[in-house]
Motif scaffolding. Structure first.
Motif, PDB file in Angstrom:
ATOM      1  N   THR A  96       0.842  -1.195   0.000  1.00  0.00           N
ATOM      2  CA  THR A  96       0.000   0.000   0.000  1.00  0.00           C
ATOM      3  C   THR A  96       0.879   1.248   0.000  1.00  0.00           C
ATOM      4  OG1 THR A  96      -0.169  -0.116   2.419  1.00  0.00           O
ATOM      5  CG2 THR A  96      -1.966  -1.081   1.136  1.00  0.00           C
ATOM      6  N   THR A  97       2.055   1.157   0.631  1.00  0.00           N
ATOM      7  CA  THR A  97       3.045   2.222   0.554  1.00  0.00           C
ATOM      8  C   THR A  97       4.394   1.581   0.262  1.00  0.00           C
ATOM      9  OG1 THR A  97       3.613   2.159   2.914  1.00  0.00           O
ATOM     10  CG2 THR A  97       1.808   3.615   2.252  1.00  0.00           C
ATOM     11  N   GLN A 120      -2.068   0.067   7.342  1.00  0.00           N
ATOM     12  CA  GLN A 120      -1.609   1.274   6.664  1.00  0.00           C
ATOM     13  C   GLN A 120      -1.708   2.494   7.560  1.00  0.00           C
ATOM     14  OE1 GLN A 120      -3.996   3.254   3.788  1.00  0.00           O
ATOM     15  NE2 GLN A 120      -5.949   2.554   4.612  1.00  0.00           N
ATOM     16  N   SER A 122      -2.765   6.168   6.357  1.00  0.00           N
ATOM     17  CA  SER A 122      -3.197   6.867   5.154  1.00  0.00           C
ATOM     18  C   SER A 122      -2.412   8.169   4.988  1.00  0.00           C
ATOM     19  CB  SER A 122      -4.703   7.142   5.209  1.00  0.00           C
ATOM     20  OG  SER A 122      -5.015   8.077   6.222  1.00  0.00           O
ATOM     21  N   HIS A 123      -2.322   8.615   3.727  1.00  0.00           N
ATOM     22  CA  HIS A 123      -1.592   9.851   3.396  1.00  0.00           C
ATOM     23  C   HIS A 123      -0.131   9.790   3.859  1.00  0.00           C
ATOM     24  CE1 HIS A 123      -5.527  11.471   2.479  1.00  0.00           C
ATOM     25  NE2 HIS A 123      -5.922  11.320   3.728  1.00  0.00           N
ATOM     26  N   GLY A 187      -8.473  10.693   8.318  1.00  0.00           N
ATOM     27  CA  GLY A 187      -7.362   9.809   7.983  1.00  0.00           C
ATOM     28  C   GLY A 187      -7.405   8.515   8.781  1.00  0.00           C
ATOM     29  N   GLU A 210     -11.065   3.050  10.364  1.00  0.00           N
ATOM     30  CA  GLU A 210     -11.076   2.008   9.341  1.00  0.00           C
ATOM     31  C   GLU A 210     -11.350   0.673  10.004  1.00  0.00           C
ATOM     32  OE1 GLU A 210      -8.496   2.178   5.565  1.00  0.00           O
ATOM     33  OE2 GLU A 210      -7.459   0.735   6.840  1.00  0.00           O
TER      34      GLU A 210
END
Length: 277
Positions: A96-97, A120, A122-123, A187, A210
């Motif tokens: 994902t990253t 993850q 995010s951002h 986020g 999430e």
């Protein structure tokens, strides 16, 4: 998103869990059943690299990893068939990253510690600089890849992982939230960790904004016996396995770990406690 497992107990061959079960970790790299993203889509393939880390008679763990898919590497199958370990972990990656490269594959290691992650931040590309500036200067040369996972590991070491694991991870998560939320209050932070110093195995399941990654454990020596029809050697009594998803059918022999839980496993004693109040 990724899949992983961790084991601690009497020494067993790594292939007992990583390659032999019908729903082994290598099989999960091709056909995961529980790896859903936040939109509810099943991410069945985890082919962006793999890694194993293990402890035997030496304090510093062995590590082998590569960026090719786990199902495609005969060296992995061969090593797992011949290596015995009292504590080990393994990981198959769906990025994902970070790029698909060996330095981004798990588990990550520092001295006698191993760390692997599913989830993850995010951002991450936009908050990475601030998070990495918080890493202790003497640890910064240990940052070899460009994943959120490796950054989280080095932050945890900076905040005292080697002395007080739970407190260090609390400080790490608080730092991530303090950095991310002002940037985007929606986020997401999704963390499913396995961490070990060779003597104790730790796990964390935590999610913010999430649906959390799945996480299970079993102390049942027969946890895979029925499903695998006797093909897999018995797991020793007094062992504990922690997984992203069971290596067989989901059944009563596997206990789901609740979200926001920090788990400590030593000498087959499993202690689950609230992570953040």
């Amino acid at each position: 998103m990724c899949r992983w497992l961790a084991y601690t107990g009497d020494p067993i061959y790594l292939d007992t869990l990583i390659t032999q079960p019908d729903h082994s970790l290598v099989q999960q790299s091709l056909n995961s059943r529980l790896n859903f993203n936040n939109a509810g889509q099943l991410l069945s393939t985890n082919g962006d690299g793999f890694g194993i880390g293990w402890y035997d008679q030496r304090k510093v763990p062995g590590v082998f990893k590569d960026e090719i898919p786990a199902w495609h590497d005969k060296n992995l199958a061969n090593l797992c068939h011949h290596i015995q370990a009292r504590t080990f972990m393994a990981h198959v990656r769906a990025s994902t990253t970070g790029d698909i490269q060996r330095t981004n594959c798990h588990p990550f290691s520092y001295k006698n510690w191993l760390f692997q992650h599913n989830g993850q931040v995010s951002h991450f590309a936009k908050v990475r600089r601030e998070l990495q500036m918080a890493i202790a200067p003497e640890l910064f040369p240990c940052l070899h890849g460009n994943t959120d996972s490796e950054t989280l590991f080095l932050l945890a070491i900076t905040y005292g992982l080697m002395d007080k694991p739970k407190l260090a991870l609390q400080r790490t998560v608080e730092k991530v939230l303090d950095t991310l939320v002002p940037f985007d209050e929606d986020g997401a932070v999704n963390l499913s960790f396995a961490i070990s110093d060779g003597d104790t195995l730790y796990a964390l399941r935590f999610s913010h904004n999430e649906a959390p990654m799945t996480q299970f454990y079993s102390t049942d020596a027969a946890c895979m016996k029925d499903f695998n029809k006797g093909k897999v050697p018995d797991i020793p009594n007094g062992c504990t396995i922690v997984v992203s998803e069971p290596l067989d059918d989901i059944n009563a022999k596997w206990q789901s770990i609740e979200n926001n839980t920090f788990t400590t496993i030593k000498n087959n004693k499993v202690v689950c406690e609230t992570f953040l109040n």
